[in-house]
Design an enzyme around this catalytic site. Structure first.
Site, PDB file in Angstrom:
ATOM      1  N   GLU A 129      10.237   1.855  10.167  1.00  0.00           N
ATOM      2  CA  GLU A 129      11.204   2.900   9.817  1.00  0.00           C
ATOM      3  C   GLU A 129      10.475   4.218  10.003  1.00  0.00           C
ATOM      4  OE1 GLU A 129      14.272   2.643   9.124  1.00  0.00           O
ATOM      5  OE2 GLU A 129      14.614   0.623   8.371  1.00  0.00           O
ATOM      6  N   CYS A 135      13.485  11.468   6.057  1.00  0.00           N
ATOM      7  CA  CYS A 135      13.521  11.024   7.450  1.00  0.00           C
ATOM      8  C   CYS A 135      14.881  11.312   8.068  1.00  0.00           C
ATOM      9  CB  CYS A 135      13.210   9.542   7.512  1.00  0.00           C
ATOM     10  SG  CYS A 135      14.228   8.566   6.400  1.00  0.00           S
ATOM     11  N   LYS A 150       0.850  -1.193   0.000  1.00  0.00           N
ATOM     12  CA  LYS A 150       0.000   0.000   0.000  1.00  0.00           C
ATOM     13  C   LYS A 150       0.885   1.242   0.000  1.00  0.00           C
ATOM     14  CE  LYS A 150      -1.961   3.081   2.804  1.00  0.00           C
ATOM     15  NZ  LYS A 150      -2.026   4.129   1.834  1.00  0.00           N
ATOM     16  N   GLU A 153       9.694  16.543  14.714  1.00  0.00           N
ATOM     17  CA  GLU A 153      10.052  16.417  13.298  1.00  0.00           C
ATOM     18  C   GLU A 153       9.182  17.360  12.461  1.00  0.00           C
ATOM     19  OE1 GLU A 153       8.905  12.855  11.134  1.00  0.00           O
ATOM     20  OE2 GLU A 153      10.909  12.748  10.267  1.00  0.00           O
TER      21      GLU A 153
END
Ligand code: NAD
Length: 492
Positions: A250, A284, A175, A385
């Site tokens: 992750e 990331c 997905k 973040e």
């Protein structure tokens, strides 16, 4: 606009909902493709297809060498189509064509590497401590893998899952992100063309709660391989716990790029720029905190501002562009929110700090490259973040101070160290709590080198030989070779 279909059991099919949604080009802010809006019914069909394929003679009966050869064939097809795939990705997620081209030209190496590894997965013969028994191990594929990927590097991050999973003999339901699904359909066509048996790779698109949710909760999914934000990761981990599934996560990061006074300053300046403004900070591993040794702090800031000011924004498809748009409207708003929060918290905005209104940015979702000084490690901008072109600069006094600040975060994905001292490089790389440490470079990854997070940045490793074991489980086989049954009432 092309109306795409789902890939289930080797056939391209409409979603059960008969509903599609628009994929928007972030540079023009205009829709350019129609993506199927799948639902639980499609998830059930895709998982059933993957399960049937997992047990099918066509896949299970295939030798590991033949499986490896299929991966290598797929690699060749991707290499032939790299330019087309890169253009799709750049149009769909707004990242520079130069960056996506680099990724697409590199992706075949993952399939070659894991294709080569497929027939080198060996068990062990154990010199067992019990007489009259032969004991050995087998490495077996875990089963159906749910691969769930984000929007920032769609095919690259899918490859990190699909290549080792297929090499291990698993089957896949993938997905992609609802914001960047279009390249997945093109990848799917290449899986078919390479000759993967039907159902080995299935692709279903749609929203996190409508497709991702039923997928991670499906009882026939044996493993979830997820890349995305840490909040979603938490949710995925809970689903994995409920179903006792294998899981790789992750997740995000707040990586420190640490510059010492003995670094080659011009190189370090470029390294800090590449850490945060490449990919518009939507990576990331973004080096979103620049920790600068106090004696060089002010001089470093001036040099950084001089270089960052030259960044060319504009159409990601054009070769001269260095900073493209933010991929999604909500992300664009989130980045601007964080800029407001940083200003309110008292950080000093030295560059940018606004939406970009340059004519070359058109109607796209652009944010000016933004640099804050005077950032205090307790501020939200230093801890959360942002996932955009926003850099927080923090001075430090010595190695101990740098380690303390760098590790004072819930994340632990990556870190950069800029120094000419080998002792310092080794000490820092040992003491930094991060899955990747770069010394005098930044943002380097390879299919050969394990990648993953410490702390809230994730669980498990992708890339390198380690990654294939994330898709395997070990069986221990015991064979009696003595022929005389021992006392059945005690453990042998
Ligand atoms: P996200 O967590 O919002 O979405 C990631 C994927 O999860 C998407 O496909 C989404 O549809 C799906 N999803 C959302 N809700 C779900 C649910 N309830 N159940 C199952 N699936 C669900 O992340 P994003 O905004 O697409 O990507 C940005 C994030 O990804 C950042 O935090 C970034 O740091 C992280 N990221 C990590 C790495 C890494 O390798 N560590 C690499 C790239 C991006």
């Amino acid at each position: 606009m092309q109306k795409h279909k789902l890939l289930i059991n080797g056939a391209w099919v409409d979603p059960s909902t008969h509903a599609w949604f628009e994929s928007v080009n972030p540079f023009t802010a205009q829709p350019w493709a129609m993506v199927p809006r799948a639902a639980k019914e499609d998830v059930d069909k895709a998982v059933a297809a993957a399960k049937a394929a997992f047990y099918s003679p066509a896949w299970r009966g295939m030798t590991a060498s033949a499986r490896g050869a299929l991966l290598v064939k797929f690699a060749d097809l991707v290499a032939q189509e790299a330019e087309r795939l890169a253009t799709i990705e750049s149009t769909d997620n707004g990242k520079l064509l130069a960056e996506m081209r680099g990724q697409l030209n590199y992706i075949p190496q993952w399939f070659r590497y894991y294709g080569g590894l497929a027939d080198k997965i060996e068990g062990r013969v154990i010199p067992i401590d019990k007489p009259g028994v032969f004991n050995f191990t087998r490495e077996e594929p875990v089963g159906v893998v749910a691969a769930i990927t984000p929007w920032n590097s769609p095919l690259m991050l899918a490859t990190w899952k699909l290549a080792p999973a297929l090499a291990a003999g698993c089957t896949i339901v993938w997905k992609p992100s609802e914001y960047s699904s279009v390249s997945a359909f093109a990848f799917g066509e290449l899986f078919e063309k390479a000759g993967f048996p039907p159902g080995v790779v299935n692709i279903i698109t749609g929203f996190g709660n409508e497709v991702g949710g039923p997928l991670i909760d499906h009882p026939d999914v044996a493993k979830i391989a997820f890349t995305g934000g840490d909040k979603t990761g938490e949710h995925v981990y809970q689903a994995a716990a409920r179903g006792i599934k294998h899981v790789t996560l992750e997740l995000g990061g707040k990586s420190a790029n640490i510059v010492f006074d003995d670094a080659t300053m011009d190189e370090a300046v470029k390294g800090v720029v590449s850490g945060i403004f490449a990919a518009t900070g939507q990576t990331c591993i973004a080096g979103s905190r620049a920790l600068i040794h106090r004696p060089i702090h002010d001089q470093f800031v001036e040099k950084l501002l001089t270089l960052a000011k030259t960044a060319k924004m504009g159409n990601p498809l054009e070769a001269a562009t260095q900073v493209g748009p933010v991929t999604t409207r909500p992300q664009y708003e989130k980045v601007l929110d964080y800029i407001r929060i940083a200003k309110d918290e008292g950080a000093v905005c030295r560059l940018g700090g606004n939406p970009a209104t340059r004519p070359e940015c058109g109607a796209g979702w652009f944010v000016e490259p933004t640099i804050f000084t005077g950032v205090n490690p307790a501020m939200r901008i230093a801890n959360e973040e942002v996932f955009g072109p926003v850099l927080s600069m923090i001075p430090f006094d010595d190695e101990e101070d740098a380690i303390r600040i760098a590790n004072d975060t819930v994340f632990g994905l990556a870190a950069g160290v800029w120094t000419q001292s080998i002792r310092r490089a080794l000490t820092m790389s040992e003491r930094l709590e991060a899955g990747t440490v770069w010394v005098n470079t930044y943002r380097a990854v390879s299919y050969m080198s394990p990648f993953g997070g410490y702390k809230r940045s994730g669980i498990g490793r992708e890339n390198g030989a380690e990654a294939i074991y994330e898709y395997l489980q070990t069986k221990s086989v015991w064979i009696d070779i003595a022929g005389n049954a021992p006392n059945p009432f005690v453990m042998r």
